[in-house]
Motif scaffolding. Sequence first.
Motif, short mmCIF file in Angstrom:
data_model
loop_
_atom_site.label_atom_id
_atom_site.label_comp_id
_atom_site.label_asym_id
_atom_site.label_seq_id
_atom_site.Cartn_x
_atom_site.Cartn_y
_atom_site.Cartn_z
N THR A 182 55.59 29.08 41.09
CA THR A 182 55.79 27.82 41.79
C THR A 182 56.44 28.03 43.16
OG1 THR A 182 57.93 27.47 40.73
CG2 THR A 182 55.99 26.53 39.64
N ALA A 183 57.08 29.18 43.37
CA ALA A 183 57.75 29.43 44.66
C ALA A 183 57.36 30.76 45.28
CB ALA A 183 59.26 29.36 44.49
N LEU A 184 57.27 31.82 44.46
CA LEU A 184 57.11 33.16 45.01
C LEU A 184 56.35 34.05 44.05
CD1 LEU A 184 57.94 35.27 47.21
CD2 LEU A 184 60.05 35.62 45.93
N LEU A 185 55.35 34.76 44.59
CA LEU A 185 54.63 35.80 43.85
C LEU A 185 54.95 37.14 44.50
CD1 LEU A 185 52.48 36.82 41.77
CD2 LEU A 185 50.78 36.44 43.58
N ILE A 186 55.47 38.07 43.71
CA ILE A 186 55.79 39.40 44.21
C ILE A 186 54.90 40.39 43.47
CG2 ILE A 186 57.57 41.15 44.53
CD1 ILE A 186 59.65 38.91 44.40
N VAL A 187 54.12 41.16 44.23
CA VAL A 187 53.20 42.11 43.63
C VAL A 187 53.64 43.53 43.97
CG1 VAL A 187 50.79 42.80 43.37
CG2 VAL A 187 51.35 40.43 43.93
N CYS A 188 53.84 44.32 42.94
CA CYS A 188 54.18 45.73 43.11
C CYS A 188 52.92 46.54 42.83
CB CYS A 188 55.29 46.14 42.14
SG CYS A 188 56.77 45.12 42.26
N GLY A 189 52.33 47.08 43.89
CA GLY A 189 51.08 47.81 43.70
C GLY A 189 50.50 48.31 45.01
N ASP A 190 49.27 48.78 44.92
CA ASP A 190 48.57 49.32 46.09
C ASP A 190 48.20 48.18 47.04
OD1 ASP A 190 45.47 50.01 47.11
OD2 ASP A 190 46.98 51.57 47.44
N PRO A 191 48.63 48.27 48.31
CA PRO A 191 48.37 47.16 49.25
C PRO A 191 46.90 46.81 49.40
CG PRO A 191 49.99 48.68 50.15
CD PRO A 191 49.47 49.30 48.90
N GLU A 192 46.03 47.82 49.48
CA GLU A 192 44.60 47.52 49.65
C GLU A 192 44.05 46.76 48.46
OE1 GLU A 192 42.35 51.00 50.58
OE2 GLU A 192 43.52 51.48 52.38
N ARG A 193 44.46 47.18 47.27
CA ARG A 193 43.97 46.50 46.07
C ARG A 193 44.51 45.07 46.00
NH1 ARG A 193 44.40 49.32 40.21
NH2 ARG A 193 42.77 50.61 41.19
N VAL A 194 45.75 44.89 46.38
CA VAL A 194 46.36 43.56 46.36
C VAL A 194 45.67 42.63 47.35
CG1 VAL A 194 48.47 42.25 46.82
CG2 VAL A 194 48.58 44.42 45.57
N ASN A 195 45.46 43.12 48.58
CA ASN A 195 44.81 42.30 49.60
C ASN A 195 43.39 41.93 49.21
OD1 ASN A 195 47.07 42.28 51.25
ND2 ASN A 195 46.46 44.13 52.36
N ALA A 196 42.67 42.90 48.62
CA ALA A 196 41.30 42.62 48.19
C ALA A 196 41.28 41.61 47.06
CB ALA A 196 40.63 43.92 47.75
N ALA A 197 42.23 41.71 46.14
CA ALA A 197 42.24 40.82 44.98
C ALA A 197 42.60 39.39 45.37
CB ALA A 197 43.23 41.35 43.94
N LEU A 198 43.53 39.25 46.31
CA LEU A 198 43.97 37.91 46.72
C LEU A 198 43.17 37.34 47.87
CD1 LEU A 198 47.85 38.35 46.43
CD2 LEU A 198 46.36 37.05 44.90
N GLY A 199 42.38 38.20 48.52
CA GLY A 199 41.59 37.74 49.65
C GLY A 199 42.43 37.39 50.86
N VAL A 200 43.63 37.97 50.95
CA VAL A 200 44.51 37.74 52.08
C VAL A 200 45.11 39.07 52.50
CG1 VAL A 200 45.11 35.38 51.47
CG2 VAL A 200 46.46 37.26 50.56
#
Length: 202
Positions: A182-200
Amino acid sequence: MPLLPEEPQIHESAQGPRATPATGRPAPTPRPVPGPRSTASPRPGSPGPARPGPPVRKNASAEPSAASPENRSKPQIQLIPASPDGALDAADETVDLLLDTGRAPSDVLVLTATGLHPLAAHELSFGEAAYWAQQDAAEDVFYAEAAAVGRAANRAVVVVALNGGTEADAARILPAALTKATALLIVCGDPERVNAALGVSV
């Protein structure tokens, strides 16, 4: 006439020491007490009126549908670069930091991409019913596997550890995790994979 001597004794004692030890209250002092009492109750809450700042966004249309996901403001997204092997440790450090900075434990949900977090595995050893009851009690950080994200309750902060899985898994897990924050999503992982998965680009 013999009864009269008793009466003056009563009058004399009543006139002289009005602050009798039986009552124990001095008449002049208790009168200012109502003022301090009204201010004493808000003091423990420190600046009480400052906290209810967010609810100022009151709209006539927002009241009936405030809980609907369309009207909910989008959570912020933060990325903590980590390898699959280090994602779990990074998530644990993130949770410690959140708690150290004043975030309530009941505000935090931790999701692991593959396998159970050791704390979740420990709690599940007492039975699935007791495990999910802890989430409903909302008294502590709740740890769950991303495969069970549909059953996880919304929390202010969702921490995702991309500790394995494929890019397709990340593409499925992260958008689902975003709906739980509801306020914050923190992802610990590979930046390229994260960006591709979220489309941002985080």
